[in-house]
Design a protein around this motif. Structure first.
Motif, PDB file in Angstrom:
ATOM      1  N   GLN A 119      30.881  26.584 -74.452  1.00  0.00           N
ATOM      2  CA  GLN A 119      31.356  25.632 -73.451  1.00  0.00           C
ATOM      3  C   GLN A 119      32.822  25.258 -73.672  1.00  0.00           C
ATOM      4  N   GLN A 120      33.284  25.425 -74.913  1.00  0.00           N
ATOM      5  CA  GLN A 120      34.671  25.095 -75.214  1.00  0.00           C
ATOM      6  C   GLN A 120      35.629  26.236 -74.873  1.00  0.00           C
ATOM      7  N   VAL A 121      35.067  27.402 -74.579  1.00  0.00           N
ATOM      8  CA  VAL A 121      35.897  28.527 -74.147  1.00  0.00           C
ATOM      9  C   VAL A 121      36.249  28.323 -72.679  1.00  0.00           C
ATOM     10  N   GLU A 122      37.527  28.204 -72.391  1.00  0.00           N
ATOM     11  CA  GLU A 122      37.984  27.911 -71.036  1.00  0.00           C
ATOM     12  C   GLU A 122      38.831  29.049 -70.482  1.00  0.00           C
ATOM     13  N   VAL A 123      38.801  29.144 -69.170  1.00  0.00           N
ATOM     14  CA  VAL A 123      39.691  30.056 -68.456  1.00  0.00           C
ATOM     15  C   VAL A 123      40.856  29.222 -67.930  1.00  0.00           C
ATOM     16  N   GLU A 124      42.076  29.608 -68.276  1.00  0.00           N
ATOM     17  CA  GLU A 124      43.273  28.885 -67.824  1.00  0.00           C
ATOM     18  C   GLU A 124      43.974  29.707 -66.745  1.00  0.00           C
ATOM     19  N   VAL A 125      44.181  29.097 -65.611  1.00  0.00           N
ATOM     20  CA  VAL A 125      44.833  29.751 -64.473  1.00  0.00           C
ATOM     21  C   VAL A 125      46.204  29.110 -64.284  1.00  0.00           C
ATOM     22  N   PHE A 126      47.264  29.834 -64.627  1.00  0.00           N
ATOM     23  CA  PHE A 126      48.629  29.312 -64.492  1.00  0.00           C
ATOM     24  C   PHE A 126      49.174  29.673 -63.105  1.00  0.00           C
ATOM     25  N   SER A 138      48.672  24.247 -63.844  1.00  0.00           N
ATOM     26  CA  SER A 138      47.563  25.162 -64.115  1.00  0.00           C
ATOM     27  C   SER A 138      46.224  24.510 -63.780  1.00  0.00           C
ATOM     28  N   TYR A 139      45.214  25.351 -63.724  1.00  0.00           N
ATOM     29  CA  TYR A 139      43.826  24.903 -63.620  1.00  0.00           C
ATOM     30  C   TYR A 139      43.089  25.314 -64.889  1.00  0.00           C
ATOM     31  N   LYS A 140      42.282  24.386 -65.417  1.00  0.00           N
ATOM     32  CA  LYS A 140      41.399  24.718 -66.530  1.00  0.00           C
ATOM     33  C   LYS A 140      39.983  24.826 -65.980  1.00  0.00           C
ATOM     34  N   VAL A 141      39.382  25.975 -66.214  1.00  0.00           N
ATOM     35  CA  VAL A 141      38.071  26.268 -65.642  1.00  0.00           C
ATOM     36  C   VAL A 141      37.030  26.293 -66.758  1.00  0.00           C
ATOM     37  N   LYS A 142      36.014  25.435 -66.642  1.00  0.00           N
ATOM     38  CA  LYS A 142      34.886  25.473 -67.567  1.00  0.00           C
ATOM     39  C   LYS A 142      33.763  26.274 -66.940  1.00  0.00           C
ATOM     40  N   ALA A 187      26.521  31.912 -68.562  1.00  0.00           N
ATOM     41  CA  ALA A 187      27.345  32.978 -67.971  1.00  0.00           C
ATOM     42  C   ALA A 187      27.574  34.108 -68.976  1.00  0.00           C
ATOM     43  N   GLU A 188      27.516  35.337 -68.503  1.00  0.00           N
ATOM     44  CA  GLU A 188      27.750  36.500 -69.349  1.00  0.00           C
ATOM     45  C   GLU A 188      29.232  36.861 -69.342  1.00  0.00           C
ATOM     46  N   ILE A 189      29.631  37.600 -70.381  1.00  0.00           N
ATOM     47  CA  ILE A 189      31.039  37.993 -70.508  1.00  0.00           C
ATOM     48  C   ILE A 189      31.483  38.800 -69.298  1.00  0.00           C
ATOM     49  N   THR A 190      30.605  39.681 -68.810  1.00  0.00           N
ATOM     50  CA  THR A 190      30.983  40.520 -67.665  1.00  0.00           C
ATOM     51  C   THR A 190      31.262  39.666 -66.422  1.00  0.00           C
TER      52      THR A 190
END
Length: 296
Positions: free
Chosen positions: A54-61, A118-122, A127-130
């Motif tokens: 859950q702490q792994v986030e996707v950052e969209v700049f 940016s957007y931080k996406v949780k 969810a799977e890696i793919t």
């Protein structure tokens, strides 16, 4: 056949081969105890892995875009099913975060406003890696998106370690349970051997194999009850009192499904099933093979 007779004969079987019965009960106890501990540790390891995921986030700049384009990007990201939460970080907020993270000497760089919005996406828990990688590729193609960052290596490592832990734990647990069941099998076999003359006599007067077999099944189940109760008590004391005292940080870890009685009940049921299956295996095999000798 009355229930009283079955229980009486089943309990008597424990006394006929006491050493073998003790060995069988102790082996069952150790087996289900280890399986119980492995289950609790495995569940907590999975729980910790989920927290880390859950702490792994996707950052969209974002590029230098207007509010309308920024909102369109937000709407498209939020429409994805694997997105749990999305937060917006403006250029000013990014500068403040930069100053907090780097402290003295960072003010001059922060004033340059070089950090993009940016957007931080949780991501949702399961969810799977793919799926995440597909989302990253898709968002990277949106108009107005400059870069998308995602720590894929960390997530792959977490999933890989979790899978390895479950495979090894499952293999060890299965091996331990098989050995315990073999010992129950041998104990019931010795009991049947000690009663071979009685079994022959019962067959001569017309008793069926099923009739003869039931007390031995009760004996195996009684072994399971004794072993399972002792193992459940040890597991409860270990994780309720011993572990929190020795390692207080682990005291916050929860029982499976949030209640202690689910795991302890499963330990007891597993122990009874193992005792029943081992005794059934031995009784079916050796009672059928006990010959009846008649004189002409």
């Amino acid at each position: 056949m009355s229930l009283g007779y079955v229980l009486k004969e089943g309990m008597a079987g424990l006394n006929r081969a006491r050493l073998a019965a003790f060995t069988s009960v102790f082996s069952l106890f150790v087996a289900v105890l280890l399986v119980g501990v492995l289950s609790r540790v495995g569940y907590n390891a999975y729980e910790v892995m989920q927290i880390l995921k859950q702490q792994v986030e996707v950052e969209v700049f974002l590029q230098n875009i207007d509010d309308r384009t920024s909102q369109e990007i937000r709407d498209r990201i939020e429409s994805e099913t694997i997105v749990a939460e999305l937060s917006y970080i403006s250029r000013d907020s990014a500068s403040k975060i930069f100053q907090q993270d780097f402290g003295i000497g960072s003010d001059a760089l922060a004033d340059l406003q070089f950090l993009p919005a940016s957007y931080k996406v949780k991501i949702v828990e399961n969810a799977e890696i793919t799926q995440i990688d597909s989302l990253v590729q898709q968002v990277s193609g949106f108009r107005g998106v400059d870069e998308v960052r995602f720590n894929q290596a960390l997530l792959q490592t977490l999933e890989s370690r979790t899978e390895t832990l479950f495979i090894i734990g499952g293999a060890i647990g299965a091996f331990i349970l098989f050995v315990a069941m073999v010992l129950v099998f041998n104990t019931i076999r010795l009991t049947i051997y000690a009663k071979r003359d009685l079994i022959r006599a019962m067959k001569l007067v017309g008793a069926t194999n099923s009739f003869i077999r039931r007390p031995f099944l009760v004996e195996g189940m009684m072994q399971g009850v004794i072993a399972g109760t002792a193992a459940a008590a040890i597991v409860f004391g270990l994780f309720e009192w011993v572990v929190p005292q020795v390692v207080p940080q682990l005291g916050v870890l929860s029982w499976p499904f949030g209640r202690w009685y689910f795991l302890l009940g499963a330990i007891l049921i597993l122990s009874i099933l193992m005792g029943w299956w081992g005794s059934r295996w031995a009784a079916r095999k050796f009672i059928r093979e006990t010959k009846v000798y008649t004189t002409n």
